[in-house]
Design an enzyme around this catalytic site. Structure first.
Site, mmCIF file in Angstrom:
data_model
loop_
_atom_site.group_PDB
_atom_site.id
_atom_site.type_symbol
_atom_site.label_atom_id
_atom_site.label_comp_id
_atom_site.label_asym_id
_atom_site.label_seq_id
_atom_site.Cartn_x
_atom_site.Cartn_y
_atom_site.Cartn_z
ATOM 1 C CG LEU A 164 -1.887 -0.915 1.673
ATOM 2 C CD1 LEU A 164 -1.297 -2.157 2.280
ATOM 3 C CD2 LEU A 164 -2.825 -0.289 2.686
ATOM 4 C CB SER A 171 -1.613 7.847 7.994
ATOM 5 O OG SER A 171 -0.745 7.500 9.044
ATOM 6 N NE ARG A 309 -5.717 -1.189 10.425
ATOM 7 C CZ ARG A 309 -6.380 -0.145 9.976
ATOM 8 N NH1 ARG A 309 -7.655 0.022 10.290
ATOM 9 N NH2 ARG A 309 -5.789 0.754 9.208
ATOM 10 N NE ARG A 334 19.140 -8.216 41.576
ATOM 11 C CZ ARG A 334 20.451 -8.085 41.610
ATOM 12 N NH1 ARG A 334 21.230 -9.155 41.565
ATOM 13 N NH2 ARG A 334 20.998 -6.890 41.686
ATOM 14 N N GLY A 437 19.100 -2.622 36.143
ATOM 15 C CA GLY A 437 20.051 -2.381 35.048
ATOM 16 C C GLY A 437 20.227 -3.591 34.152
ATOM 17 C CD GLU A 460 -1.328 -3.756 8.600
ATOM 18 O OE1 GLU A 460 -2.387 -3.173 8.301
ATOM 19 O OE2 GLU A 460 -0.615 -4.331 7.772
ATOM 20 N NE ARG A 473 -14.957 1.395 7.684
ATOM 21 C CZ ARG A 473 -15.323 1.817 6.478
ATOM 22 N NH1 ARG A 473 -15.155 3.067 6.135
ATOM 23 N NH2 ARG A 473 -15.850 0.978 5.616
HETATM 24 C C1 ST9 Z 1 1.711 -2.270 6.857
HETATM 25 C C2 ST9 Z 1 2.441 -3.550 6.835
HETATM 26 O O1 ST9 Z 1 1.748 -1.493 7.763
HETATM 27 C C3 ST9 Z 1 2.548 -4.141 8.199
HETATM 28 C C4 ST9 Z 1 3.008 -5.515 8.082
HETATM 29 C C5 ST9 Z 1 2.191 -6.427 8.869
HETATM 30 C C6 ST9 Z 1 2.576 -7.807 8.638
HETATM 31 C C7 ST9 Z 1 2.033 -8.276 7.382
HETATM 32 C C8 ST9 Z 1 1.914 -9.715 7.424
HETATM 33 C C9 ST9 Z 1 1.057 -10.145 6.411
HETATM 34 C C10 ST9 Z 1 -0.323 -9.990 6.751
HETATM 35 C C11 ST9 Z 1 -1.037 -11.215 6.552
HETATM 36 C C12 ST9 Z 1 -2.172 -11.069 5.708
HETATM 37 C C13 ST9 Z 1 -2.890 -12.319 5.547
HETATM 38 C C14 ST9 Z 1 -4.079 -12.090 4.809
HETATM 39 C C15 ST9 Z 1 -5.191 -12.839 5.207
HETATM 40 C C16 ST9 Z 1 -6.404 -12.444 4.580
HETATM 41 C C17 ST9 Z 1 -7.561 -13.106 5.102
HETATM 42 C C18 ST9 Z 1 -8.803 -12.736 4.459
HETATM 43 N N1 ST9 Z 1 -12.350 -1.522 7.828
HETATM 44 O O2 ST9 Z 1 -12.729 6.241 5.727
HETATM 45 P P1 ST9 Z 1 -12.353 6.282 4.301
HETATM 46 C C19 ST9 Z 1 -12.161 1.119 3.410
HETATM 47 S S1 ST9 Z 1 0.777 -2.005 5.496
HETATM 48 C C20 ST9 Z 1 -12.725 -1.884 6.599
HETATM 49 O O3 ST9 Z 1 -13.035 7.265 3.406
HETATM 50 P P2 ST9 Z 1 -9.828 7.424 3.460
HETATM 51 C C21 ST9 Z 1 -13.607 1.096 3.002
HETATM 52 O O4 ST9 Z 1 -13.712 0.367 1.805
HETATM 53 C C22 ST9 Z 1 0.165 -0.369 5.631
HETATM 54 N N2 ST9 Z 1 -12.660 -1.066 5.530
HETATM 55 O O5 ST9 Z 1 -10.787 6.419 4.237
HETATM 56 C C23 ST9 Z 1 -13.886 2.580 2.787
HETATM 57 O O6 ST9 Z 1 -14.976 2.809 1.925
HETATM 58 P P3 ST9 Z 1 -16.484 2.909 2.537
HETATM 59 C C24 ST9 Z 1 -0.979 -0.280 6.517
HETATM 60 C C25 ST9 Z 1 -12.203 0.169 5.723
HETATM 61 O O7 ST9 Z 1 -9.909 8.771 4.103
HETATM 62 C C26 ST9 Z 1 -12.603 3.042 2.163
HETATM 63 O O8 ST9 Z 1 -11.579 2.288 2.826
HETATM 64 N N3 ST9 Z 1 -1.622 0.989 6.280
HETATM 65 C C27 ST9 Z 1 -11.813 0.626 6.995
HETATM 66 O O9 ST9 Z 1 -10.019 7.317 2.011
HETATM 67 C C28 ST9 Z 1 -12.344 4.514 2.354
HETATM 68 O O10 ST9 Z 1 -12.527 4.808 3.715
HETATM 69 C C29 ST9 Z 1 -2.721 1.294 6.910
HETATM 70 O O11 ST9 Z 1 -3.237 0.554 7.715
HETATM 71 C C30 ST9 Z 1 -11.893 -0.295 8.065
HETATM 72 N N4 ST9 Z 1 -11.501 0.009 9.291
HETATM 73 O O12 ST9 Z 1 -8.440 6.736 3.825
HETATM 74 C C31 ST9 Z 1 -3.323 2.612 6.528
HETATM 75 N N5 ST9 Z 1 -11.395 1.903 6.890
HETATM 76 O O13 ST9 Z 1 -16.426 3.979 3.599
HETATM 77 C C32 ST9 Z 1 -3.696 3.430 7.694
HETATM 78 C C33 ST9 Z 1 -11.513 2.230 5.594
HETATM 79 O O14 ST9 Z 1 -17.342 3.268 1.386
HETATM 80 N N6 ST9 Z 1 -4.611 4.487 7.263
HETATM 81 N N7 ST9 Z 1 -11.986 1.196 4.873
HETATM 82 O O15 ST9 Z 1 -16.809 1.586 3.121
HETATM 83 C C34 ST9 Z 1 -5.951 4.330 7.341
HETATM 84 O O16 ST9 Z 1 -6.457 3.317 7.772
HETATM 85 C C35 ST9 Z 1 -6.762 5.530 6.891
HETATM 86 O O17 ST9 Z 1 -7.768 5.742 7.837
HETATM 87 C C36 ST9 Z 1 -7.409 5.326 5.494
HETATM 88 C C37 ST9 Z 1 -8.012 6.685 5.146
HETATM 89 C C38 ST9 Z 1 -6.312 4.989 4.471
HETATM 90 C C39 ST9 Z 1 -8.448 4.238 5.489
#
Ligand code: ST9
Length: 624
Positions: A164, A171, A309, A334, A437, A460, A473
């Site tokens: 992403l 963010s 998350r 200790r 320490g 995340e 939300r």
């Molecule tokens: C990172 C990597 O940090 C970390 C590594 C971790 C280890 C990885 C290991 C692998 C992971 C394993 C994965 C296995 C997979 C398994 C899969 C199993 C199925 N909930 O509020 P809006 C959506 S990576 C759901 O207007 P903005 C929703 O579609 C980087 N959906 O936001 C919504 O549309 P609507 C991580 C949500 O103002 C749309 O987004 N980076 C949620 O446009 C727009 O929403 C981050 O986490 C939610 N809670 O954007 C980014 N929220 O409303 C952090 C939004 O119509 N930044 N949607 O439904 C954010 O979260 C921001 O708030 C933002 C804002 C980007 C969402």
């Protein structure tokens, strides 16, 4: 000796004595995993985690992967690879995989119990290994072609990434500039640079599948600004035959161009990835495929983000739990200083530090939070279990299943944001502190725990993002439905006349804290409403968002611990052995301690929330 100290007794207590998971194991979608096999799996994962999986923890920190810019590679140390193989060969990762992809589905609650132990033993290992779990997301959001890819990923144990973030889009994911252009054959060419990509390079699997958010260009109805203009593409490191999964021998133009030098979690490669740059690697284009042939990238990616998350909150809790158990062992051994009642006597016998009141306060703070956060993770997972059971029965729309989904969504920012904040702070201020320490030395694992756990409050979605997600939300957009349900459950517990009378005072504290929390929500809702007429009032919501997140976490955790205390008191009323007696008495003590030391703070948080004004926002930047 293993660095990892697990707490299988408490995990089993949650699963089988508090949340009654025995009732759902062995039936419905989990027919293949009954209660007995679940216990056996837990025992074996516990052993494996303390043993093979924990082994390279320090070595891979001191000798982390080294990035070679000429080959764009960053191989893992041999010790880590050996552990990784042991985990993959044990096959427990298949418990997260759908049956149609070759998995043996188990409830989320069991999977996160397993996750706790692996993440506590070796967090980077779990992060590489869950690549195959991406197959779930690909199956759910994809078409027939993607379903075949998902199957290949499982069969060949490919890892995967979530892509992403960009240098100027952290963010604010919607600021991302990576582009995608459509080719005549239906594939896409991607260009751009992504940053902070976990697991984007390693030598653990023959291929890596990147899930990349990029903005399609020149396509009617797709693209555009912000997150809604992003689409999700499957971009492999090496091209492969989509039917058989065999690699074709062609490199794709997705190259790792840097691996970050980090404070901790060094075995987990955090990469910069450059897509489709003619100057990089062999200059190949980066070819990808649109997931499900629909432009719905951010929603699809949030399937992964939600999982991640939950994973981060579990990782943080697992580290705190192991840190606490180390501190406890150290404190019991200790010897330092005399008992506080005898300090005037210079000849008084020296005692172990468990005799000192402040050490007891510190140990109980660590124990109560570690156990509360475990309960929070597993309680959240029980809502995921409900969704899975309903979906298996063909129900995706009933009131019950949408409510279960909404409660899970409400709890996720608390698991991640509150869990990571409390864990990291307590590891530094209490677990490490117990050692004096010596805690600062690499002789003990705590300094690495502190370094490795800091990232949990950052990636995340930072803590502030989690607080905003919770309010805007999960509460406002949900029109308070999930929060209302949870509040009613806690109120029912507070008012339950049949509850154990020995917890009466703690129930009262919980009731007051819940009122305080509701008042904070009300204040924020009022401020949001008034921002319709005066936009700057929304700043007040922003100033209170983290306060709400942390307050909600404390209230829910206190409630879960008190529920545990009820169970423990009932057990203590019957015949129990010495070990169980100590365990159950510890549960009651932790619940009472948590309630009496944390819940009264909610009242001052409420006062602060209600008195928030705009002075901080009015202050000139120069005065900071
Ligand atoms: C990172 C990597 O940090 C970390 C590594 C971790 C280890 C990885 C290991 C692998 C992971 C394993 C994965 C296995 C997979 C398994 C899969 C199993 C199925 N909930 O509020 P809006 C959506 S990576 C759901 O207007 P903005 C929703 O579609 C980087 N959906 O936001 C919504 O549309 P609507 C991580 C949500 O103002 C749309 O987004 N980076 C949620 O446009 C727009 O929403 C981050 O986490 C939610 N809670 O954007 C980014 N929220 O409303 C952090 C939004 O119509 N930044 N949607 O439904 C954010 O979260 C921001 O708030 C933002 C804002 C980007 C969402």
């Amino acid at each position: 000796m293993s660095h990892y100290k697990s707490n299988l007794r408490d995990i089993e207590f949650n699963l089988f004595e508090v949340f009654d998971r025995g009732e759902i194991l062995g039936s419905g979608p989990f027919a293949e995993v009954d209660g007995d096999s679940a216990r056996e799996i837990l025992r074996e994962v516990d052993r494996l985690s303390r043993d093979e999986l924990a082994e390279p923890f320090a070595d891979s920190d001191r000798h982390p992967p080294v990035f070679d810019p000429s080959t764009h590679t960053a191989p893992l140390p041999a010790s880590f690879t050996k552990s990784y193989r042991a985990w993959m060969e044990a096959e427990f990762w298949r418990l997260q995989i759908p049956a149609e992809l070759g998995g043996t589905p188990a409830p989320s609650s069991l999977n996160w119990a397993i996750g706790e132990m692996v993440l506590g033993a070796n967090p980077a290992l779990w992060m590489y290994a869950v690549g195959t779990t991406f197959s779930r997301l690909i199956l759910r959001n994809g078409n027939d072609r993607d379903a075949r890819v998902a199957r290949v990923m499982v069969d060949r144990q490919w890892t995967a990434t979530m892509v992403l973030t960009e240098p100027d889009a952290g963010s604010d994911v919607g600021a991302g500039r990576a582009k995608a252009t459509l080719n005549e054959d239906g594939s896409w060419h991607l260009t751009g640079v992504k940053r902070f990509i976990t697991s984007a390079e390693h030598d653990l699997s023959e291929n890596i599948l990147h899930l990349v958010l990029a903005r399609p260009e020149g396509v009617a109805g797709a693209g555009g600004p912000g997150t809604k203009g992003l689409s999700l593409f499957l971009v492999p490191k090496f091209h492969f035959d989509h039917e058989t999964g065999e690699l074709t021998g062609e490199r794709n133009g997705a190259y790792v161009t840097n691996v970050e030098h980090k404070m901790g979690l060094k075995a987990s490669n955090t990469c910069e990835v450059t897509f489709g740059d003619p100057q990089v690697g062999g200059g190949e284009p980066a070819r990808g495929w649109l997931l499900g042939e629909v432009h719905d990238g951010i929603a699809q990616m949030f399937d992964v983000i939600e999982y991640a998350r939950m994973m981060v909150g579990t990782k943080a809790m697992a580290t705190l739990s192991s840190g606490y158990l180390h501190a406890l062992d150290y404190a019991k051994e200790r010897v330092q200083g005399a008992d506080m009642t005898r300090t005037a006597d210079r000849t008084a016998a020296r005692v172990t530090i468990t005799h000192h009141p402040d050490v007891r306060r510190s140990l109980m703070t660590q124990k109560a939070y570690a156990e509360a956060l475990r309960a929070l993770v597993l309680y959240t997972a029980t809502w995921q279990d409900r969704v899975a059971i309903a979906e298996h029965a063909g129900d995706t729309e009933s009131e019950a299943v949408t409510l279960a989904g909404a409660i899970n969504d409400l709890l996720l920012p608390i698991v991640k944001g509150f869990g990571s904040e409390r864990s990291w702070v307590l590891l530094g201020t209490e677990s490490l502190q117990t050692f004096g320490g010596s805690g600062y030395l690499q002789e003990y694992p705590i300094e690495q725990y502190v370094r490795d756990a800091k990232i949990d409050t950052l990636y995340e979605g930072t803590t502030a993002i989690q607080g905003q997600d919770l309010f805007f939300r999960k509460i406002v957009k949900d029109q308070g439905r999930a929060l209302g349900h949870l509040t009613a459950e806690i109120e029912a517990f507070v008012d339950d006349e049949s509850g154990d009378s020995r917890l009466r005072g703690e129930r009262r504290l919980l009731g007051t804290a819940l009122e305080d929390l509701s008042a904070i929500v009300q204040q924020m809702t009022d401020d949001l409403a008034s921002s319709a007429g005066a936009a700057r009032h929304v700043y007040k919501v922003g100033l209170n968002a983290t306060r709400l997140l942390m307050g909600a976490g404390d209230v829910i955790c206190a409630w879960l611990l008190l529920r545990q205390a009820e169970v423990a008191l009932a057990r203590l009323g019957g015949p129990v052995g010495d070990r169980d007696r100590a365990f159950y008495e510890g549960k009651v003590a932790a619940a009472c301690f948590f309630a009496t030391t944390n819940l009264p703070r909610l009242t001052s948080e409420r006062v602060i929330a209600e008195s928030i004004d705009l002075s901080l926002m009015d202050l000139d930047e120069a005065s900071f």
